[in-house]
Design a protein around this motif. Structure first.
Motif, PDB file in Angstrom:
ATOM      1  N   PHE A 202       0.846  -1.183   0.000  1.00 17.51           N
ATOM      2  CA  PHE A 202       0.000   0.000   0.000  1.00 17.51           C
ATOM      3  C   PHE A 202       0.888   1.241   0.000  1.00 17.51           C
ATOM      4  O   PHE A 202       1.885   1.298   0.737  1.00 17.51           O
ATOM      5  CB  PHE A 202      -0.906   0.031   1.231  1.00 17.51           C
ATOM      6  N   VAL A 203       0.518   2.231  -0.804  1.00 16.28           N
ATOM      7  CA  VAL A 203       1.270   3.478  -0.904  1.00 16.28           C
ATOM      8  C   VAL A 203       0.335   4.624  -0.541  1.00 16.28           C
ATOM      9  O   VAL A 203      -0.773   4.730  -1.091  1.00 16.28           O
ATOM     10  CB  VAL A 203       1.829   3.673  -2.328  1.00 16.28           C
ATOM     11  N   LEU A 204       0.774   5.483   0.382  1.00 18.65           N
ATOM     12  CA  LEU A 204      -0.076   6.539   0.915  1.00 18.65           C
ATOM     13  C   LEU A 204       0.504   7.923   0.659  1.00 18.65           C
ATOM     14  O   LEU A 204       1.723   8.112   0.708  1.00 18.65           O
ATOM     15  CB  LEU A 204      -0.246   6.377   2.430  1.00 18.65           C
ATOM     16  N   THR A 205      -0.387   8.894   0.441  1.00 17.41           N
ATOM     17  CA  THR A 205       0.038  10.288   0.296  1.00 17.41           C
ATOM     18  C   THR A 205      -0.015  11.031   1.623  1.00 17.41           C
ATOM     19  O   THR A 205       0.040  12.253   1.656  1.00 17.41           O
ATOM     20  CB  THR A 205      -0.858  11.021  -0.715  1.00 17.41           C
ATOM     21  N   SER A 206      -0.114  10.308   2.714  1.00 21.27           N
ATOM     22  CA  SER A 206      -0.324  10.930   4.022  1.00 21.27           C
ATOM     23  C   SER A 206       0.695  10.421   5.034  1.00 21.27           C
ATOM     24  O   SER A 206       1.549   9.609   4.722  1.00 21.27           O
ATOM     25  CB  SER A 206      -1.725  10.588   4.529  1.00 21.27           C
TER      26      SER A 206
END
Length: 271
Positions: A202-206
């Motif tokens: 999973f890749v998050l911008t947060s």
């Protein structure tokens, strides 16, 4: 469904004076999660990919264990929001009662409405995925995710969660004004497509807070990559759930905090 973006007027003020502008702003509406006719939770969310959001929420909240336990689903637009209506298989009724709660809170509050400290610190399953990512996979992950953020491109006011498959890049992504909503949408989308979260990251911008690690663990994803920092408790949870956590992933670099064996860094320590 309601348009997820609204163009509204404003006044841009700067050193040279002011001018009238029309800005594209993300919409935010209440989404009621209704199970067997009774509302379990109300979340503020972007009105897009509602079925993905609802399914991901049901999975990460433990209402269901898999999509086969949903007998039927419909998203119904109401004058004041959206109802995500589930009808569940009979064997989930007891689990639903155990998870019963009413949750209404602002975006970004991933633990609003829980009724005990035990729920906030619930035990997480250990994730056993044995994938291997290259240094480049992780270092370029958040930059690659930018190409999958049309809502952000229009509004500059939304988060995204993406699914990174080793050697393939970002193969799925979802957006929302709420970072945890974006992750629920992604988890729901993967479940509906029959994709196993254990096969990627999973890749998050947060930032990485407690609920982001909880959702990752419950989805069974072994690697979490984020553009910003983890909290100390989120890191402890990731360590205990055997999740590989990489943070500050941007500009070709990242910090690696827990279970580093899944990432081939090809680097030696430097003083």
């Amino acid at each position: 469904m309601t348009d997820p973006v609204k163009s509204l007027p404003g006044l841009a003020v700067g050193p040279a004076g002011s001018r009238r502008v029309l800005r594209a702003l993300p919409e935010e509406v209440p989404v009621a999660m209704v199970f067997d006719g009774s509302t379990l939770a109300v979340m503020m969310a972007t009105p897009s990919d509602i079925e993905d959001f609802a399914m991901g929420f049901a999975l990460t909240e433990g209402v269901i264990e898999n999509l086969d336990q949903v007998e039927s689903f419909e998203a119904v637009e109401q004058p004041n929001g959206i109802e995500a209506r589930f009808w569940l298989a009979a064997d989930r009724s007891d689990a639903l009662k155990a998870r019963r709660r009413a949750m209404a809170g602002p975006v970004g509050c991933g633990l609003c409405g829980i009724d005990s400290l035990d729920q906030a610190t619930r035990a997480l399953p250990r994730v056993s995925g044995d994938i291997r990512l290259s240094r480049e996979d992780v270092a370029t992950a958040t930059d690659a995710l930018r190409a999958h953020q049309p809502l952000h491109d229009r509004t500059h006011a939304s988060h995204a969660a993406g699914f990174l498959r080793p050697g393939e890049g970002i193969v799925a992504a979802r957006e929302d004004v709420g970072r945890h909503n974006a992750l629920d949408k992604l988890i729901g989308a993967l479940a509906r497509a029959g994709e196993d979260p254990a096969t990627g990251a999973f890749v998050l911008t947060s930032r990485v807070s407690v609920e982001m690690v909880q959702k990752t663990a419950l989805a069974g994803c072994p690697v979490l990559v984020a553009v910003s920092a983890p909290t100390a408790h989120a890191l402890r949870l990731a360590e205990g759930a055997q999740i590989t956590l990489a943070a500050f992933a941007r500009d070709g670099a990242f910090d690696l905090y827990s279970h580093p064996h899944r990432i081939r860094t090809g680097a030696t320590d430097v003083a």
